[in-house]
Design an enzyme around this catalytic site. Structure first.
Site, PDB file in Angstrom:
ATOM      1  N   LEU A   1       0.856  -1.133  -0.013  1.00 15.97           N
ATOM      2  CA  LEU A   1      -0.020  -0.035   0.038  1.00 15.97           C
ATOM      3  C   LEU A   1       1.031   1.215  -0.198  1.00 15.97           C
ATOM      4  CD1 LEU A   1      -2.738   1.551   0.018  1.00 15.97           C
ATOM      5  CD2 LEU A   1      -2.835   1.180   2.610  1.00 15.97           C
TER       6      LEU A   1
ATOM      7  N   ASP B   1      11.806   3.312  11.888  1.00 20.04           N
ATOM      8  CA  ASP B   1      11.221   2.287  12.557  1.00 20.04           C
ATOM      9  C   ASP B   1      10.065   2.911  13.509  1.00 20.04           C
ATOM     10  OD1 ASP B   1      10.446   0.642  14.381  1.00 20.04           O
ATOM     11  OD2 ASP B   1      12.218  -0.530  14.379  1.00 20.04           O
TER      12      ASP B   1
ATOM     13  N   ALA C   1       2.905  -1.251   9.008  1.00 15.73           N
ATOM     14  CA  ALA C   1       2.352  -2.091   9.872  1.00 15.73           C
ATOM     15  C   ALA C   1       2.893  -3.272  10.055  1.00 15.73           C
ATOM     16  CB  ALA C   1       0.742  -2.444   9.637  1.00 15.73           C
TER      17      ALA C   1
ATOM     18  N   THR D   1       1.948  -6.991   9.435  1.00 15.61           N
ATOM     19  CA  THR D   1       0.808  -7.753   8.629  1.00 15.61           C
ATOM     20  C   THR D   1       0.874  -9.010   8.623  1.00 15.61           C
ATOM     21  OG1 THR D   1       2.142  -7.157   6.727  1.00 15.61           O
ATOM     22  CG2 THR D   1       0.477  -5.735   7.373  1.00 15.61           C
TER      23      THR D   1
ATOM     24  N   THR E   1      -8.505  -2.654   9.332  1.00 17.27           N
ATOM     25  CA  THR E   1      -8.532  -3.894   8.644  1.00 17.27           C
ATOM     26  C   THR E   1      -9.877  -4.417   8.817  1.00 17.27           C
ATOM     27  OG1 THR E   1      -7.881  -6.179   8.690  1.00 17.27           O
ATOM     28  CG2 THR E   1      -7.443  -5.007  10.509  1.00 17.27           C
TER      29      THR E   1
ATOM     30  N   TYR F   1      -3.405 -10.218  15.737  1.00 13.74           N
ATOM     31  CA  TYR F   1      -3.589  -9.003  14.610  1.00 13.74           C
ATOM     32  C   TYR F   1      -4.590  -8.003  14.754  1.00 13.74           C
ATOM     33  CZ  TYR F   1      -3.731  -6.941  10.034  1.00 13.74           C
ATOM     34  OH  TYR F   1      -3.558  -5.954   9.033  1.00 13.74           O
TER      35      TYR F   1
ATOM     36  N   LYS G   1      -4.785  -3.984  15.702  1.00 11.99           N
ATOM     37  CA  LYS G   1      -5.257  -3.121  14.646  1.00 11.99           C
ATOM     38  C   LYS G   1      -6.289  -2.323  15.325  1.00 11.99           C
ATOM     39  CE  LYS G   1      -4.007  -2.350  11.048  1.00 11.99           C
ATOM     40  NZ  LYS G   1      -2.822  -1.608  10.426  1.00 11.99           N
TER      41      LYS G   1
ATOM     42  N   TRP H   1      -8.474  -7.467   2.255  1.00 14.72           N
ATOM     43  CA  TRP H   1      -7.531  -8.341   1.187  1.00 14.72           C
ATOM     44  C   TRP H   1      -6.823  -7.633   0.167  1.00 14.72           C
ATOM     45  CZ3 TRP H   1     -11.426 -13.039  -0.115  1.00 14.72           C
ATOM     46  CH2 TRP H   1     -11.782 -13.314   0.950  1.00 14.72           C
TER      47      TRP H   1
HETATM   48  N1  LIG Z   1      -2.656  -6.784   3.333  1.00 12.76           N
HETATM   49  C1  LIG Z   1      -3.699  -7.079   3.617  1.00 12.76           C
HETATM   50  O1  LIG Z   1      -4.576  -7.680   3.108  1.00 12.76           O
HETATM   51  C2  LIG Z   1      -4.487  -5.701   4.314  1.00 12.76           C
HETATM   52  C3  LIG Z   1      -5.879  -5.792   4.623  1.00 12.76           C
HETATM   53  C4  LIG Z   1      -6.586  -4.867   5.389  1.00 12.76           C
HETATM   54  C5  LIG Z   1      -5.696  -3.804   5.963  1.00 12.76           C
HETATM   55  N2  LIG Z   1      -4.507  -4.115   5.604  1.00 12.76           N
HETATM   56  C6  LIG Z   1      -3.650  -2.863   6.409  1.00 12.76           C
HETATM   57  O2  LIG Z   1      -3.151  -1.954   5.344  1.00 12.76           O
HETATM   58  C7  LIG Z   1      -2.087  -1.333   5.805  1.00 12.76           C
HETATM   59  C8  LIG Z   1      -0.856  -1.616   4.712  1.00 12.76           C
HETATM   60  O3  LIG Z   1      -0.607  -3.041   4.354  1.00 12.76           O
HETATM   61  P1  LIG Z   1       0.347  -3.774   3.262  1.00 12.76           P
HETATM   62  O4  LIG Z   1      -0.600  -4.811   2.792  1.00 12.76           O
HETATM   63  O5  LIG Z   1       0.831  -2.440   2.461  1.00 12.76           O
HETATM   64  O6  LIG Z   1       1.236  -4.424   4.423  1.00 12.76           O
HETATM   65  P2  LIG Z   1       2.842  -4.767   3.840  1.00 12.76           P
HETATM   66  O7  LIG Z   1       3.032  -4.754   2.321  1.00 12.76           O
HETATM   67  O8  LIG Z   1       3.219  -5.656   4.808  1.00 12.76           O
HETATM   68  O9  LIG Z   1       3.531  -3.133   4.215  1.00 12.76           O
HETATM   69  C9  LIG Z   1       3.980  -2.916   5.614  1.00 12.76           C
HETATM   70  C10 LIG Z   1       5.041  -2.094   5.537  1.00 12.76           C
HETATM   71  O10 LIG Z   1       5.177  -1.777   6.849  1.00 12.76           O
HETATM   72  C11 LIG Z   1       6.648  -1.932   7.193  1.00 12.76           C
HETATM   73  N3  LIG Z   1       6.887  -2.068   8.470  1.00 12.76           N
HETATM   74  C12 LIG Z   1       6.911  -3.327   9.310  1.00 12.76           C
HETATM   75  N4  LIG Z   1       7.245  -3.008  10.636  1.00 12.76           N
HETATM   76  C13 LIG Z   1       7.666  -1.647  10.643  1.00 12.76           C
HETATM   77  C14 LIG Z   1       8.179  -0.891  11.550  1.00 12.76           C
HETATM   78  N5  LIG Z   1       8.536  -1.097  12.944  1.00 12.76           N
HETATM   79  N6  LIG Z   1       8.734   0.584  11.266  1.00 12.76           N
HETATM   80  C15 LIG Z   1       8.360   0.906  10.064  1.00 12.76           C
HETATM   81  N7  LIG Z   1       8.025   0.344   8.948  1.00 12.76           N
HETATM   82  C16 LIG Z   1       7.546  -0.993   9.407  1.00 12.76           C
HETATM   83  C17 LIG Z   1       6.821  -3.031   6.521  1.00 12.76           C
HETATM   84  O11 LIG Z   1       8.533  -3.235   6.311  1.00 12.76           O
HETATM   85  P3  LIG Z   1       9.249  -4.563   6.039  1.00 12.76           P
HETATM   86  O12 LIG Z   1       8.872  -4.990   4.696  1.00 12.76           O
HETATM   87  O13 LIG Z   1      10.797  -4.314   6.389  1.00 12.76           O
HETATM   88  O14 LIG Z   1       8.551  -5.470   7.054  1.00 12.76           O
HETATM   89  C18 LIG Z   1       6.249  -3.103   5.359  1.00 12.76           C
HETATM   90  O15 LIG Z   1       7.068  -2.154   4.375  1.00 12.76           O
HETATM   91  C19 LIG Z   1      -1.586  -1.708   7.073  1.00 12.76           C
HETATM   92  O16 LIG Z   1      -2.384  -1.045   8.191  1.00 12.76           O
HETATM   93  C20 LIG Z   1      -2.588  -3.077   7.013  1.00 12.76           C
HETATM   94  O17 LIG Z   1      -2.838  -3.510   8.450  1.00 12.76           O
HETATM   95  C21 LIG Z   1      -3.709  -4.799   4.911  1.00 12.76           C
END
Ligand SMILES: NC(=O)c1ccc[n+]([C@@H]2O[C@H](COP(=O)([O-])OP(=O)(O)OC[C@H]3O[C@@H](n4cnc5c(N)ncnc54)[C@H](OP(=O)(O)O)[C@@H]3O)[C@@H](O)[C@H]2O)c1
Length: 271
Positions: free
Chosen positions: A23, A43, A62, A64, A99, A123, A127, A145
């Site tokens: 995202l 971080d 986040a 995730t 989420t 999780y 959230k 998703w």
């Molecule tokens: N994925 C889904 O299906 C989904 C569904 C509903 C809601 N969401 C929400 O949407 C948002 C974006 O999700 P996404 O799918 O883009 O997740 P993602 O691809 O896992 O990206 C999350 C990012 O946060 C970074 N991160 C983790 N821990 C960190 C920390 N301590 N400090 C700084 N950065 C950190 C990760 O870095 P690293 O790569 O280094 O770990 C990654 O780049 C989140 O709030 C998630 O809860 C996601």
């Protein structure tokens, strides 16, 4: 309080946390000139570095790893609650992402903003607490998703598996709305013209993971069969909602295209 974010010259100072995520990458693409902060830059479990005056914070960092959060709920909370609190401490208008997993999944009609959350997983609990940490003066986007062109997601996993196998086993008893990060990121421009608070923003339409996998193979022209299995058969550590379709009941809520349109846009981007 409403924030009027005037941007006649495109001079807003916008930061994106979690810019290395799927995202975060889409937000950086949609908000031209935004400052992209990866985990290496900040971080979020640590207090914010000096970032100067900001007009908008798009907080996409986040934890995730849904199953990993069951084994390390404190680690997940440090990112999803503590990190969101730190993002709020920047003192700028904040968009925080949450989420569908804040719901238990017992409904069989779409979840709206006034439905009571009841997360079943660690999780989901982190959230939900993160929503509170974002504060009343934030836009909280509950979405579901997510998939995009980068990072780890269901579409990329299915494309890789489908190219090397004749058949994949996919869960057919969880229903939701697969949401393309490009569509969600674009909708955030509309959102910040609306009042703060919780907003449900997910793709139109719904499906099960098995139906989504079939659509991925169909659209990508991959001849791989989908064997429909149950959540119990997959035996993952974290419980997932059986039904988590999100819709908004709020006036003027941004509407996203159908998930299948999102899938096509994602595949075009991946080609
Ligand atoms: N994925 C889904 O299906 C989904 C569904 C509903 C809601 N969401 C929400 O949407 C948002 C974006 O999700 P996404 O799918 O883009 O997740 P993602 O691809 O896992 O990206 C999350 C990012 O946060 C970074 N991160 C983790 N821990 C960190 C920390 N301590 N400090 C700084 N950065 C950190 C990760 O870095 P690293 O790569 O280094 O770990 C990654 O780049 C989140 O709030 C998630 O809860 C996601």
């Amino acid at each position: 309080m409403e924030h009027a974010i005037a941007d006649p010259l495109g001079t807003r100072r916008v930061v994106v946390t979690g810019a290395g995520g799927q995202l975060g990458a889409a937000l950086c693409g949609s908000f031209a000139g935004a400052r992209a902060l990866t985990r290496a830059d900040w971080d979020v479990t640590m207090p914010p570095p000096p970032l100067g005056e900001l007009d908008l914070v798009l907080h996409a960092a986040a934890w995730t790893d849904v199953d990993g959060a069951e084994a390390d709920p404190q680690g997940a909370a440090a990112v999803n609650v503590g990190g969101t609190q730190h993002a709020a401490e920047l003192g700028a208008p904040l968009v925080a992402f949450s989420t569908d997993y804040v719901f238990d999944g017992d409904k069989r009609t779409p979840y709206v903003e006034s439905d009571a959350p009841n997360p079943r997983s660690a999780y989901g609990r982190t959230k939900l607490h993160g929503e509170a940490a974002a504060g009343d003066d934030a836009w909280i986007v509950r979405t579901s998703w997510l998939f995009g062109w980068s990072g780890k997601n269901f579409v990329r996993t299915m494309l890789a598996l489908g190219r090397e196998r004749d058949e994949v086993a996919v869960v057919d008893d969880q229903r939701g709305s697969p949401t393309y990060v490009g569509h969600l990121a674009d909708a955030v421009h509309e959102l910040i013209e609306l009042p703060q608070g919780i907003w449900h923003i997910a793709a139109a339409g719904d499906c099960t993971w098995a139906e989504f996998a079939e659509a991925i193979f169909e659209e990508a022209g991959i001849a791989c069969r989908v064997r429909r299995i149950t959540t119990a058969e997959l035996a993952r550590p974290a419980p997932r909602p059986a039904y988590s379709v999100l819709r908004s009941e709020r006036d003027g809520a941004p509407r996203l295209p159908h998930w299948r349109e999102g899938l096509r846009a994602c595949l075009t981007r991946l080609a």
